[in-house]
Design an enzyme around this catalytic site. Structure first.
Site, PDB file in Angstrom:
ATOM      1  CD  GLN A 204      -4.622 -64.618 -19.142  1.00 32.98           C
ATOM      2  OE1 GLN A 204      -4.875 -65.416 -18.243  1.00 32.98           O
ATOM      3  NE2 GLN A 204      -4.683 -63.309 -18.968  1.00 32.98           N
ATOM      4  CB  ILE A 206      -3.656 -63.742 -14.348  1.00 29.00           C
ATOM      5  CG1 ILE A 206      -4.947 -63.826 -15.168  1.00 29.00           C
ATOM      6  CG2 ILE A 206      -3.029 -62.355 -14.414  1.00 29.00           C
ATOM      7  CD1 ILE A 206      -6.076 -62.955 -14.619  1.00 29.00           C
ATOM      8  CE  LYS A 207      -7.207 -68.190 -17.121  1.00 31.88           C
ATOM      9  NZ  LYS A 207      -6.994 -67.290 -18.198  1.00 31.88           N
ATOM     10  CG  HIS A 208      -3.398 -72.772 -11.495  1.00 27.91           C
ATOM     11  ND1 HIS A 208      -4.651 -72.947 -12.007  1.00 27.91           N
ATOM     12  CD2 HIS A 208      -3.527 -72.921 -10.156  1.00 27.91           C
ATOM     13  CE1 HIS A 208      -5.506 -73.202 -11.025  1.00 27.91           C
ATOM     14  NE2 HIS A 208      -4.853 -73.185  -9.888  1.00 27.91           N
TER      15      HIS A 208
END
Ligand SMILES: Cc1ncc(COP(=O)(O)O)c(C=O)c1O
Length: 387
Positions: A204, A206-208
């Site tokens: 998604q 804003i994940k790493h």
């Protein structure tokens, strides 16, 4: 590295009128990492105008490369981490009448997918030192109805996998790891994804690592793959001629498409330094924030190597600290509401004293690839000044 991915988000930038601002730059809690335009856009243009944008060879190629990256060969792609997690529960045989032991210290999708299967959410308390499931609390919640343990590695700190797996093995139930925050984390010298029956990663925004939206599921048992592929596409075997398939089980529209997969293929070329910077910043804070009055740092198993999606501190007068950091332009947030306080989970309510202690003190501060040396020193300095 191109200018697009230089780690300089906190350096001076033009203000709204095109002048350079001299006020302290904001350090955001989250920032999307996107591969350089020169690398991404030609590939994206090609796929968008290829005439084949649904699930095809780029998806298969992305699954293969992501599997290689994790070191776990059985990998399925999905449109979201939520879809991957729902499918993991179905593959684990979770359904109406079953119980799934889970944590309330997570994002809502972790637990909503349990309800989507018709099973009951059973909260186990967390370790007040890190917000992750406490193995003793999990063991106390096992009943004959327990079908799985859903483990979140909150904020990128691996939960106590060894002890949790021992409980699951004792009772013959599956462990499903929600590694939405834990790409790049390790436990016992092995990557997260190498330990349990199922491990979900979220891609998604804003994940790493992001594919805009997406999710991956590492499955230990190769026999899960054909059913997993059917479940993610209406219960249909895509390899068979369409008029000859038989839908024998309800499936979903959960598959990844070629566009997201193409973004993922390019992102994978750049992800290692991104993860390394999260980890380097986390380790810096582990040392630099030690001994600050009123501040406790999280603690974890010796076998755990976090990947620090964000950095969690446990603070006295937490709301005062949040306000002070906000005044100084340092992003911070609780990020998640403890899930047991949602009315949709009312039937699962119980005492969770470890979670009370963790939740009342936790505050997440920036730790990602965009936090350069000057920014992390500024954050540590702000905390040292007190609040
Ligand atoms: C812990 C956790 N689990 C699951 C999810 C769901 O992942 P996705 O947004 O990829 O569906 C998220 C966040 O989005 C999350 O933070």
């Amino acid at each position: 590295m191109s200018a697009r991915i230089r780690l300089l988000p906190n350096s001076a930038a033009p203000d709204g009128r095109g002048r350079m601002s001299n006020i302290a730059q904001q350090i955001p809690l989250f920032k999307v990492f996107m591969a350089p335009e020169a690398a991404l856009m030609p590939r994206l243009r090609d796929v968008l105008y290829s005439g084949a944008i649904s699930e095809g060879p780029p998806v298969a190629e992305f699954e293969r490369r992501f599997a290689e990256f994790i070191g776990q060969p059985q990998m399925l792609s999905f449109y979201s981490g939520t879809a991957a997690l729902h499918t993991a529960l179905l593959l684990a045989g979770v359904g109406p009448g079953d119980e799934v032991i889970s944590t309330a210290m997570t994002a809502e999708p972790t637990n909503l997918v349990i309800l989507q299967t018709g099973a009951q959410v059973v909260w186990a308390d967390v370790d007040a030192r890190n917000g992750n499931l406490a193995p003793d609390a999990v063991a106390a919640k096992i009943t004959p109805l327990t079908r799985a343990i859903l483990v979140v590695h909150y904020g990128g700190i691996p939960a106590s996998i060894a002890a949790l797996r021992a409980i699951a093995e004792r009772h013959g139930i599956a462990v499903i790891e929600d590694a939405a925050h834990a790409l790049g984390a390790r436990y016992g010298g092995k990557p997260i994804g190498a330990h349990s029956e199922y491990t979900m990663y979220s891609l998604q925004a804003i994940k790493h690592m992001t594919t805009v939206d997406g999710g991956m599921l590492a499955c230990r048992n190769p026999d899960d793959l054909p059913r997993g592929r059917r479940l993610r596409w209406f219960g249909i075997d895509r390899a068979a001629p369409r008029t000859e398939v038989d839908v024998a089980e309800v499936g979903y529209k959960y598959h990844m498409n070629n566009v997201n997969a193409t973004i993922g293929l390019v992102q994978l070329d750049y992800i290692r330094p991104v993860l390394e910077r999260h980890i380097a910043n986390g380790r810096y804070f582990d040392a630099a924030l030690r001994g600050i009055p009123g501040l406790r740092l999280c603690a974890w198993d010796a076998a755990a190597e976090p990947s620090y999606w964000f950095y969690t501190v446990l603070a006295e007068r937490r709301d005062d600290l949040a306000r002070r950091l906000g005044e100084l332009g340092i992003g911070n947030s609780l990020a998640h509401k403890r899930n047991d306080r949602h009315s949709v989970f009312a039937a699962s309510r119980c005492e969770l004293p470890g979670l009370d202690r963790f939740y009342d003190a936790m505050l997440h501060i920036p730790c990602g690839w965009w936090v350069d040396d000057a920014a992390r020193e500024r954050i540590a300095g702000a905390l040292r000044q007190g609040w």
